[in-house]
Write a protein that holds these residues in place. Structure first.
Motif, PDB file in Angstrom:
ATOM      1  N   VAL A   1      -6.858  -2.969  -3.275  1.00  0.00           N
ATOM      2  CA  VAL A   1      -5.924  -3.235  -2.341  1.00  0.00           C
ATOM      3  C   VAL A   1      -6.839  -2.858  -0.860  1.00  0.00           C
ATOM      4  O   VAL A   1      -6.627  -3.791  -0.039  1.00  0.00           O
ATOM      5  CB  VAL A   1      -4.470  -2.437  -2.184  1.00  0.00           C
ATOM      6  CG1 VAL A   1      -3.582  -2.876  -1.078  1.00  0.00           C
ATOM      7  CG2 VAL A   1      -3.823  -2.683  -3.590  1.00  0.00           C
ATOM      8  N   THR A   2      -7.010  -1.555  -0.530  1.00  0.00           N
ATOM      9  CA  THR A   2      -7.599  -1.509   0.610  1.00  0.00           C
ATOM     10  C   THR A   2      -9.030  -1.736   0.770  1.00  0.00           C
ATOM     11  O   THR A   2      -9.759  -1.649   2.027  1.00  0.00           O
ATOM     12  CB  THR A   2      -7.359   0.256   0.987  1.00  0.00           C
ATOM     13  OG1 THR A   2      -8.113   1.012   0.165  1.00  0.00           O
ATOM     14  CG2 THR A   2      -5.903   0.454   0.631  1.00  0.00           C
TER      15      THR A   2
ATOM     16  N   LEU B   1      -5.130   1.371  -5.828  1.00  0.00           N
ATOM     17  CA  LEU B   1      -5.099   1.536  -4.243  1.00  0.00           C
ATOM     18  C   LEU B   1      -6.289   1.545  -3.423  1.00  0.00           C
ATOM     19  O   LEU B   1      -6.589   0.744  -2.580  1.00  0.00           O
ATOM     20  CB  LEU B   1      -4.309   2.767  -4.014  1.00  0.00           C
ATOM     21  CG  LEU B   1      -3.976   3.083  -2.611  1.00  0.00           C
ATOM     22  CD1 LEU B   1      -3.216   1.886  -1.694  1.00  0.00           C
ATOM     23  CD2 LEU B   1      -3.169   4.302  -2.346  1.00  0.00           C
TER      24      LEU B   1
ATOM     25  N   THR C   1       0.712  -1.255   0.031  1.00  0.00           N
ATOM     26  CA  THR C   1      -0.046  -0.092  -0.178  1.00  0.00           C
ATOM     27  C   THR C   1       0.982   1.388  -0.059  1.00  0.00           C
ATOM     28  O   THR C   1       0.545   2.229  -0.756  1.00  0.00           O
ATOM     29  CB  THR C   1      -0.907   0.008   1.255  1.00  0.00           C
ATOM     30  OG1 THR C   1      -1.880  -1.244   1.169  1.00  0.00           O
ATOM     31  CG2 THR C   1      -1.831   1.364   1.279  1.00  0.00           C
TER      32      THR C   1
END
Length: 229
Positions: A89-90, A85, A62
């Motif tokens: 990913v988050t 992102l 990240t």
């Protein structure tokens, strides 16, 4: 190592990212055809130790994406990185890890980190701290492109167990392919214009990351008693 300018004169696909990939053999093929990856596709891999260790990359990965956003040379480059992102990913990937590790009865943080996990996080941190966009993208590209390489070998029907099925899905499909194409495209855009010494630095980082991916699958195979070769 054959310099890019020389290599491209005879290559069938003379783009910078392909020079990086082909110069990273035999590790590259060992990753995308690894027995542990094949076991994931079959739904037979013991994912517990592998996912616990892989989750330890999420924070460093990240941060590396954040560095890519900060160091990119244009708004057009920042947008897809920021989108990946925030949305993948988050959100999606983080949620998968929590559900998968809970289903496997595993803690999010292991008692010990495998040496390859330590080494891979160190490479991500090195690229982030260096704030050189091409090197950051090289590490990101290896992480994503190698996973597309093995996941794209999966065929329907995918495994019933969501732990295997969703892990494959996270690393294939139109959205993920577009993301890998973007990363490769950034290397293809930037690489040919870099000085020879900088091209060599990008290749070094790309090769180191590829070797670490191979070591990581070897570790997972050893932990689940699968052959590493």
């Amino acid at each position: 190592m054959i310099p890019f300018a020389q290599w491209r004169t005879t290559a069938s696909d003379p783009v910078f990212s392909e020079w990086l990939r082909s110069s990273s053999e035999p590790d590259w093929t060992a990753v995308v055809t690894h027995p542990f990856a094949a076991a994931i596709i079959r739904g037979e891999a013991d994912m517990r130790h592998y996912l616990v260790q892989d989750f330890q990359f999420v924070d460093a990965f990240t941060a590396l994406l954040g560095a890519a956003v900060a160091c990119a040379d244009s708004f057009e480059a920042r947008v897809p990185i920021g989108r990946f992102l925030g949305l993948t990913v988050t959100d999606t990937e983080r949620g998968y890890f929590h559900r998968a590790l809970a289903a496997l009865g595993a803690d999010l943080v292991p008692e010990t980190l495998e040496p390859v996990t330590v080494d891979f996080r160190a490479l991500m941190d090195e690229a982030r701290a260096g704030r050189r966009y091409a090197l950051i993208i090289a590490v990101l590209c290896v992480a994503e492109w190698t996973y597309l390489g093995w996941a794209s070998r999966a065929r329907d029907p995918l495994p019933e167990n969501f732990v295997h099925r969703e892990w494959i899905g996270l690393h294939d499909g139109p959205g993920f392919r577009a993301w890998v194409d973007f990363l490769r495209g950034e290397l293809d855009r930037l690489g040919p214009h870099l000085p020879d010494a900088e091209q060599s630095r990008v290749l070094d980082v790309f090769q180191r990351a590829t070797h670490l991916e191979r070591r990581f699958f070897d570790m997972a195979a050893e932990a689940s008693a699968l052959p590493g070769e």
